[in-house]
Design a protein around this motif. Structure first.
Motif: not given
Length: 94
Positions: A20-25, A59-67
């Protein structure tokens, strides 16, 4: 300090196609923070103790990014999604 994203662009595009747009932002904002070096000041960052040079950014409660940081001026995206799914995807990341 400016870092360049050089790994995981296909993974990012695939994820963005269904997000969704909010997740992408939220994710793009976090990636810009990685690129400009402010990620540690703005987000909760957890080092992957089992893999040198890899970290999880909450990033958010249910969103992470591994770098990953494998080269001096670049970073890569290894995983994007829910925290509980990252363990299941670990085999795909290597």
């Amino acid at each position: 300090m400016r870092l360049k994203l050089n790994l995981g662009l296909a993974r990012l595009e695939k994820w963005a196609g269904s997000a969704g747009q909010a997740e992408k932002n939220a994710l793009y904002k976090a990636l810009f923070a990685v690129a400009d070096g402010t990620v540690y000041n703005t987000y909760k960052v957890l080092d992957d103790v089992s893999r040198d040079g890899e970290s999880f950014v909450v990033v958010r409660d249910n969103l992470i990014v591994k770098i990953c940081f494998r080269e001096p001026d670049v970073f890569g995206v290894l995983y994007i999604g829910a925290p509980e799914e990252s363990v299941e995807s670990e085999a795909e990341i290597t």
